[in-house]
Design a protein around this motif. Sequence first.
Motif, mmCIF file in Angstrom:
data_model
loop_
_atom_site.group_PDB
_atom_site.id
_atom_site.type_symbol
_atom_site.label_atom_id
_atom_site.label_comp_id
_atom_site.label_asym_id
_atom_site.label_seq_id
_atom_site.Cartn_x
_atom_site.Cartn_y
_atom_site.Cartn_z
ATOM 1 N N PRO A 133 16.842 20.296 11.127
ATOM 2 C CA PRO A 133 15.930 19.413 12.415
ATOM 3 C C PRO A 133 16.299 18.359 12.557
ATOM 4 O O PRO A 133 16.688 17.596 11.744
ATOM 5 C CB PRO A 133 14.745 20.060 11.492
ATOM 6 N N ARG A 134 15.542 17.968 13.702
ATOM 7 C CA ARG A 134 15.669 16.828 13.988
ATOM 8 C C ARG A 134 14.447 15.411 13.137
ATOM 9 O O ARG A 134 13.358 16.139 13.540
ATOM 10 C CB ARG A 134 15.506 16.860 15.664
ATOM 11 N N ILE A 135 14.934 14.498 12.376
ATOM 12 C CA ILE A 135 14.262 14.153 10.950
ATOM 13 C C ILE A 135 14.230 12.459 11.814
ATOM 14 O O ILE A 135 15.103 11.806 12.299
ATOM 15 C CB ILE A 135 14.648 14.171 9.969
ATOM 16 N N GLU A 136 13.287 11.332 11.369
ATOM 17 C CA GLU A 136 12.943 10.569 12.306
ATOM 18 C C GLU A 136 12.472 9.928 10.682
ATOM 19 O O GLU A 136 11.110 10.601 10.004
ATOM 20 C CB GLU A 136 13.123 9.421 13.184
ATOM 21 N N ALA A 137 12.125 8.541 10.268
ATOM 22 C CA ALA A 137 12.536 7.702 9.285
ATOM 23 C C ALA A 137 10.971 7.098 10.683
ATOM 24 O O ALA A 137 11.132 6.391 11.834
ATOM 25 C CB ALA A 137 13.213 5.917 8.784
ATOM 26 N N VAL A 138 9.412 6.838 10.751
ATOM 27 C CA VAL A 138 8.368 6.257 11.099
ATOM 28 C C VAL A 138 8.663 4.468 10.296
ATOM 29 O O VAL A 138 7.605 3.541 10.981
ATOM 30 C CB VAL A 138 7.032 7.169 11.005
ATOM 31 N N ARG A 139 9.237 4.305 9.752
ATOM 32 C CA ARG A 139 9.261 2.423 8.969
ATOM 33 C C ARG A 139 10.154 3.101 8.080
ATOM 34 O O ARG A 139 11.681 3.405 7.290
ATOM 35 C CB ARG A 139 8.085 2.375 8.581
ATOM 36 N N ALA A 140 10.402 1.169 7.756
ATOM 37 C CA ALA A 140 11.971 0.905 7.144
ATOM 38 C C ALA A 140 12.309 1.897 5.694
ATOM 39 O O ALA A 140 10.574 1.346 5.228
ATOM 40 C CB ALA A 140 12.024 -0.498 7.301
ATOM 41 N N ALA A 141 12.801 1.744 5.308
ATOM 42 C CA ALA A 141 13.308 2.168 3.688
ATOM 43 C C ALA A 141 13.660 0.927 2.755
ATOM 44 O O ALA A 141 15.041 0.127 3.253
ATOM 45 C CB ALA A 141 13.854 3.513 3.945
ATOM 46 N N PHE A 142 13.311 1.147 1.954
ATOM 47 C CA PHE A 142 13.670 -0.116 0.881
ATOM 48 C C PHE A 142 14.208 0.105 -0.247
ATOM 49 O O PHE A 142 13.823 1.498 -1.131
ATOM 50 C CB PHE A 142 13.466 -0.959 0.527
ATOM 51 N N GLY A 143 15.897 0.316 -0.868
ATOM 52 C CA GLY A 143 16.113 0.803 -2.288
ATOM 53 C C GLY A 143 16.889 2.675 -2.203
ATOM 54 O O GLY A 143 16.487 2.910 -1.238
ATOM 55 N N LEU A 148 16.701 8.566 6.266
ATOM 56 C CA LEU A 148 16.260 7.214 5.585
ATOM 57 C C LEU A 148 17.241 6.179 5.577
ATOM 58 O O LEU A 148 17.562 5.185 5.180
ATOM 59 C CB LEU A 148 16.302 8.017 3.678
ATOM 60 N N ARG A 149 18.886 6.674 5.180
ATOM 61 C CA ARG A 149 19.993 6.000 5.710
ATOM 62 C C ARG A 149 19.991 5.063 6.158
ATOM 63 O O ARG A 149 20.806 3.593 5.880
ATOM 64 C CB ARG A 149 21.072 6.679 5.101
ATOM 65 N N GLY A 150 19.432 5.408 7.431
ATOM 66 C CA GLY A 150 19.898 4.581 8.561
ATOM 67 C C GLY A 150 18.616 3.537 8.836
ATOM 68 O O GLY A 150 18.317 2.815 9.903
ATOM 69 N N ALA A 151 17.669 4.360 7.735
ATOM 70 C CA ALA A 151 16.193 3.530 7.936
ATOM 71 C C ALA A 151 16.564 2.002 6.968
ATOM 72 O O ALA A 151 15.415 1.106 5.952
ATOM 73 C CB ALA A 151 15.400 3.944 7.777
ATOM 74 N N GLY A 152 17.671 2.351 6.455
ATOM 75 C CA GLY A 152 17.801 1.140 5.003
ATOM 76 C C GLY A 152 17.875 1.849 3.034
ATOM 77 O O GLY A 152 17.784 0.666 2.812
#
Length: 214
Positions: free
Chosen positions: A163-173, A195-199
């Motif tokens: 499936p094509r998944i994307e982050a809607v905002r930055a992830a931390f930690g 999630l890794r792409g989002a941080g």
Amino acid sequence: MLRPIRADLLLAAIAPPHCVCCCSPLPRRPAGPALCPGCVAAIERSSGAVVRADAIDGGFAPLAYAGVGRRLVAALKFSRLLPVAELGAALIAERAPAGWLEATLVPVPAAPTRALRRGFDPAWELAAALHRQTGASADPLLRRRDLRRQRGRSRRQRLGRPPRIEAVRAAFGPVLLVDDVVTTGATVDACARALRGAGATSVRVVAIAAVPPR
């Protein structure tokens, strides 16, 4: 003088409680999760299942996706028995490796059509239950960009076209992905990459049940 009949006993007589897992009748309404002794014993015997995918740092489910594990997932997803989310969260909180819950809980997003048809999202219900039981923060950081369902597709199809998944905002930690069941690992792998792409610094996975890796 006759004593008044207790409301819980009257309700049990009119609508006897049933095990949320195998649907067998229970002699009395339990104070906790409605489980029969056989299902409780099967859950206690389970050693769980490891979850593997290329983009995750580790994964665990307290139950294998067979027998009692499969029935519990079906009770949540298809019978809409939301107390199963509380039970699944309790099993995860009790059996997850030390330190895993010290992370942001991120539910694996359901296919939009499935969430609309069900009227609820099993993974979010599970993540919310974990939040209530452990205090860990829960955040729906992900969304699906495709309409395909995973159910009914072969293992090769799932792995070949995840499936094509994307982050809607930055992830931390550190992040802990939460799902009701993991089968091939294609979906959690796609989520972990987003999630890794989002941080996110690390991504682990927990679920009520999982198919043991081949």
